[in-house]
Design an enzyme around this catalytic site. Structure first.
Site, short mmCIF file in Angstrom:
data_model
loop_
_atom_site.label_atom_id
_atom_site.label_comp_id
_atom_site.label_asym_id
_atom_site.label_seq_id
_atom_site.Cartn_x
_atom_site.Cartn_y
_atom_site.Cartn_z
N HIS A 241 0.80 -1.23 0.00
CA HIS A 241 0.00 0.00 0.00
C HIS A 241 0.85 1.29 0.00
O HIS A 241 0.79 2.07 -0.94
CB HIS A 241 -0.90 0.04 1.24
CG HIS A 241 -1.77 -1.16 1.42
ND1 HIS A 241 -2.90 -1.41 0.65
CD2 HIS A 241 -1.68 -2.20 2.29
CE1 HIS A 241 -3.46 -2.53 1.05
NE2 HIS A 241 -2.75 -3.03 2.04
O1 RIB Z 1 -5.28 -0.21 4.66
C1 RIB Z 1 -3.90 -0.18 4.43
C2 RIB Z 1 -3.24 0.87 5.27
O2 RIB Z 1 -3.44 0.56 6.65
C3 RIB Z 1 -1.71 0.91 5.08
O3 RIB Z 1 -1.25 2.22 5.28
C4 RIB Z 1 -1.22 0.01 6.17
O4 RIB Z 1 0.11 0.35 6.59
C5 RIB Z 1 -2.19 0.33 7.28
O5 RIB Z 1 -1.76 1.55 7.91
#
Ligand code: RIB
Ligand code: CA
Length: 311
Positions: A241
């Protein structure tokens, strides 16, 4: 002239890879890292941020601890995804570098007032509590922020922590509502795009094949991180992500999306934390965010691998 950024983060293996990507990229000047409670509690996210700086040999980067809970809600964490330490997958030494004394929210306000207007970009990778607290305490900083490029939200991909909401927004919807209403130029990396950035076994092997300490650590993190998502989505790797935020700063042409209205649901019985993205422009609500949907994933991994290989 390198672009000045502040990374606000809740490391988290994917946050850690994003921080390494930023530190390996001379196009960016990381002014500071501000830690927020999210994937794991604040004491761990603040510790993990320093572990990553030391791994990269960058103990010059000031790390500030921020809010230990959402503005109005109790903290929801994600140890089931990131492990108890938040950086499971490999044991890293306890950090030697100290935390800065100042609270991250005070730092954000002071730092944005110190630099010329429009010259500092904020890169939130976790719940938006620190950013919203700073904007609420010091509304004058909104017009001083060059851009906010954040990871959060979902539309076509729907939620990952509830059927409707993505984790970063879900943890602190009130904070997200403040940020999305602040009028700051906003670029959003939702699950719609991050779920197209999968760390396949081949890509994990690419990190391992670097033969460097950092490459091995990144391979260990991404291997650990993938087990949850593969089991849940049956995908051939975990979505990476947060590095999409930094990759966007380095190579925006890898991404595409739409400038649309995005509102944050804070009241719904089943939909709290949902990013209500008006992708089809059916509402009369004014656009407030570039909502990214597609990415050249192979191009992103080529950039990521090349940069991580430099550390
Ligand atoms: O949903 C994904 C996000 O939530 C990413 O930033 C992961 O690190 C968590 O913080
Ligand atoms: Ca994160």
């Amino acid at each position: 002239m390198a672009r000045k950024i502040i990374i606000d983060t809740d490391p988290g293996q994917d946050d850690a890879v994003a921080i390494l990507l930023a530190l390996a990229s001379p196009e960016l000047q990381v002014l500071a890292i501000t830690a927020v409670a999210g994937n794991v509690p604040l004491d761990l996210t603040a510790k993990n941020a320093r572990k990553v700086c030391e791994l990269a040999g960058r103990t010059d980067i000031p790390v500030y601890a921020g809010c230990d809970a959402p503005l109005k809600r109790t903290l929801v964490t994600a140890e089931h995804v990131h492990g108890k330490t938040g950086l499971d997958g490999i044991e890293l030494p306890e950090p030697v570098m100290e935390l800065q004394d100042m609270h991250a929210v005070d730092f954000l306000i002071h730092e944005l007032r110190r630099h010329p207007p429009g010259t500092v970009t904020l890169c939130p990778l976790g719940p938006l509590t620190n950013i919203a607290a700073a904007l609420t305490r010091a509304p004058d900083i909104a017009e001083r922020i060059e851009q906010i490029v954040l990871m959060g939200g979902a539309y076509f991909e729907v939620g990952n922590v509830t059927p409707a909401a993505e984790f970063n927004i879900y943890v602190d919807p009130e904070a997200a509502a403040v940020v999305f209403a602040a009028g700051v130029p906003l670029v959003v990396m939702p699950l719609d795009v991050t779920h197209k950035v999968l760390v396949t076994h081949e890509r994990v092997a690419r990190f391992e094949a670097m033969g460097t300490r950092v490459g091995h650590v990144v391979a260990s993190w991404t291997h650990f991180f993938e087990r949850f998502d593969v089991a849940k989505y049956g995908s051939q790797g975990a979505p990476l992500h947060d590095p999409t935020v930094i990759a966007y700063l380095l190579a925006p042409a890898l991404f595409s999306g739409r400038y649309i209205n995005v509102e944050i649901e804070t009241q719904g019985e089943f939909t709290q934390g949902m990013t209500v993205a008006d992708w089809w422009r059916v509402s009369a609500r004014a656009p407030n965010a570039l909502f990214i949907k597609d990415v050249d994933a192979e191009g992103l991994f080529a950039l990521l691998s090349e940069r991580i290989g430099r550390l």
